[in-house]
Design a protein around this motif. Structure first.
Motif, PDB file in Angstrom:
ATOM      1  N   HIS A  55      35.667  17.568   9.804  1.00 49.42           N
ATOM      2  CA  HIS A  55      36.578  17.268  10.909  1.00 49.42           C
ATOM      3  C   HIS A  55      36.254  15.918  11.535  1.00 49.42           C
ATOM      4  N   TYR A  56      34.994  15.703  11.929  1.00 49.83           N
ATOM      5  CA  TYR A  56      34.709  14.442  12.610  1.00 49.83           C
ATOM      6  C   TYR A  56      34.677  13.259  11.662  1.00 49.83           C
ATOM      7  N   ALA A  57      34.537  13.489  10.377  1.00 55.68           N
ATOM      8  CA  ALA A  57      34.571  12.386   9.413  1.00 55.68           C
ATOM      9  C   ALA A  57      35.954  11.743   9.347  1.00 55.68           C
ATOM     10  N   MET A  58      36.987  12.515   9.638  1.00 56.41           N
ATOM     11  CA  MET A  58      38.349  11.969   9.550  1.00 56.41           C
ATOM     12  C   MET A  58      38.639  10.923  10.622  1.00 56.41           C
ATOM     13  N   PHE A  59      37.818  10.853  11.650  1.00 54.46           N
ATOM     14  CA  PHE A  59      38.059   9.906  12.737  1.00 54.46           C
ATOM     15  C   PHE A  59      37.412   8.546  12.520  1.00 54.46           C
ATOM     16  N   SER A  60      36.535   8.414  11.572  1.00 54.67           N
ATOM     17  CA  SER A  60      35.828   7.171  11.263  1.00 54.67           C
ATOM     18  C   SER A  60      35.026   6.672  12.459  1.00 54.67           C
ATOM     19  N   ALA A  61      34.694   5.416  12.424  1.00 56.47           N
ATOM     20  CA  ALA A  61      33.849   4.824  13.465  1.00 56.47           C
ATOM     21  C   ALA A  61      34.572   4.742  14.810  1.00 56.47           C
ATOM     22  N   GLU A  62      35.886   4.799  14.779  1.00 57.51           N
ATOM     23  CA  GLU A  62      36.641   4.694  16.034  1.00 57.51           C
ATOM     24  C   GLU A  62      36.233   5.781  17.021  1.00 57.51           C
ATOM     25  N   TYR A  63      36.038   6.989  16.527  1.00 54.57           N
ATOM     26  CA  TYR A  63      35.672   8.087  17.422  1.00 54.57           C
ATOM     27  C   TYR A  63      34.330   7.815  18.083  1.00 54.57           C
ATOM     28  N   TRP A  64      33.380   7.316  17.316  1.00 52.62           N
ATOM     29  CA  TRP A  64      32.037   7.072  17.843  1.00 52.62           C
ATOM     30  C   TRP A  64      32.002   5.859  18.766  1.00 52.62           C
ATOM     31  N   PHE A  65      33.035   5.043  18.722  1.00 52.91           N
ATOM     32  CA  PHE A  65      33.204   3.936  19.661  1.00 52.91           C
ATOM     33  C   PHE A  65      33.937   4.432  20.912  1.00 52.91           C
ATOM     34  N   ARG A  66      34.913   5.290  20.714  1.00 50.53           N
ATOM     35  CA  ARG A  66      35.771   5.814  21.772  1.00 50.53           C
ATOM     36  C   ARG A  66      34.972   6.574  22.832  1.00 50.53           C
ATOM     37  N   VAL A  67      34.070   7.429  22.387  1.00 55.19           N
ATOM     38  CA  VAL A  67      33.324   8.280  23.323  1.00 55.19           C
ATOM     39  C   VAL A  67      32.527   7.446  24.331  1.00 55.19           C
ATOM     40  N   PRO A  68      31.663   6.529  23.903  1.00 51.86           N
ATOM     41  CA  PRO A  68      30.905   5.767  24.905  1.00 51.86           C
ATOM     42  C   PRO A  68      31.791   4.853  25.757  1.00 51.86           C
ATOM     43  N   VAL A  69      32.859   4.325  25.173  1.00 50.64           N
ATOM     44  CA  VAL A  69      33.758   3.468  25.968  1.00 50.64           C
ATOM     45  C   VAL A  69      34.384   4.267  27.104  1.00 50.64           C
ATOM     46  N   TYR A  70      34.882   5.461  26.804  1.00 50.46           N
ATOM     47  CA  TYR A  70      35.451   6.300  27.862  1.00 50.46           C
ATOM     48  C   TYR A  70      34.400   6.657  28.917  1.00 50.46           C
ATOM     49  N   LEU A  71      33.187   6.935  28.494  1.00 49.91           N
ATOM     50  CA  LEU A  71      32.141   7.280  29.460  1.00 49.91           C
ATOM     51  C   LEU A  71      31.820   6.092  30.368  1.00 49.91           C
ATOM     52  N   VAL A  72      31.765   4.895  29.791  1.00 50.35           N
ATOM     53  CA  VAL A  72      31.515   3.693  30.597  1.00 50.35           C
ATOM     54  C   VAL A  72      32.669   3.457  31.566  1.00 50.35           C
ATOM     55  N   LEU A  73      33.901   3.581  31.085  1.00 48.96           N
ATOM     56  CA  LEU A  73      35.069   3.387  31.957  1.00 48.96           C
ATOM     57  C   LEU A  73      35.092   4.416  33.090  1.00 48.96           C
ATOM     58  N   CYS A  74      34.720   5.644  32.795  1.00 42.24           N
ATOM     59  CA  CYS A  74      34.638   6.665  33.851  1.00 42.24           C
ATOM     60  C   CYS A  74      33.568   6.286  34.868  1.00 42.24           C
TER      61      CYS A  74
END
Length: 179
Positions: free
Chosen positions: A125-144
């Protein structure tokens, strides 16, 4: 889980209808409305992506409890956007900015819950998201984190606008069909 998600959607829709029914009662705030639309999208998406859990070989009470708590966190976000009353505030802008620490703390919590949920669904499941997912999570946390400490109306407008556009793009690119 469905009841809690349903209550969340109901709370948001009732809040929007109240604004339409009584437009002069409370001043609206575009950032607030943007987060309402974002959360509505998140709730619909949450229900959709949880269908993937049917592929789990076995369910545990911990998985079920995790999903219930996740749904409760989403409900809290709905309640933060439309409380029972905002009579102590001059409008939704004043309310939203003064309550932003709670809202964005819980929003960051949904990002963490999403990460755990993704891991529960397994490597395929998480492989289908590629590196974008692993970039998305910390970016959202920083923005929050920035949203928690910043009362800048401009930052909040950019965050909700780009966030809503990105979420629509994310859903269309990764979740149009479940397989």
């Amino acid at each position: 889980m469905g009841m809690v998600v349903g209550l969340s959607v109901t709370r948001l829709l009732n809040g929007l209808v109240r604004i339409i029914q009584h437009p002069g009662q409370t001043r609206i705030y575009p950032v607030h409305i943007g987060w309402v639309l974002t959360l509505l999208l998140m709730l619909v998406h949450f229900w959709w992506w949880e269908f993937w859990l049917v592929t789990l070989p076995s369910w545990t009470f911990e998985t079920y409890l995790f999903l219930i708590v996740y749904a409760i966190v989403l409900f809290f976000l709905s309640a933060f956007l439309f409380p029972d009353t905002i009579s102590d505030y001059t409008g939704y802008e004043d309310f939203f900015i003064s309550r932003r620490k709670w809202f964005f703390s819980f929003f960051a919590l949904t990002v963490i819950f999403d990460l755990i949920d993704t891991l529960i669904k397994g490597p395929a499941h998480y492989a289908m998201f590629s590196a974008e997912y692993w970039f998305r999570v910390p970016v959202y946390l920083v923005l929050c984190g920035i949203a928690i400490v910043s009362a800048s109306r401009r930052f909040h407008m950019v965050f909700v606008s780009l966030g809503l556009i990105y979420e629509i793009s994310w859903i269309l690119r990764h979740f149009e069909t479940l397989s």
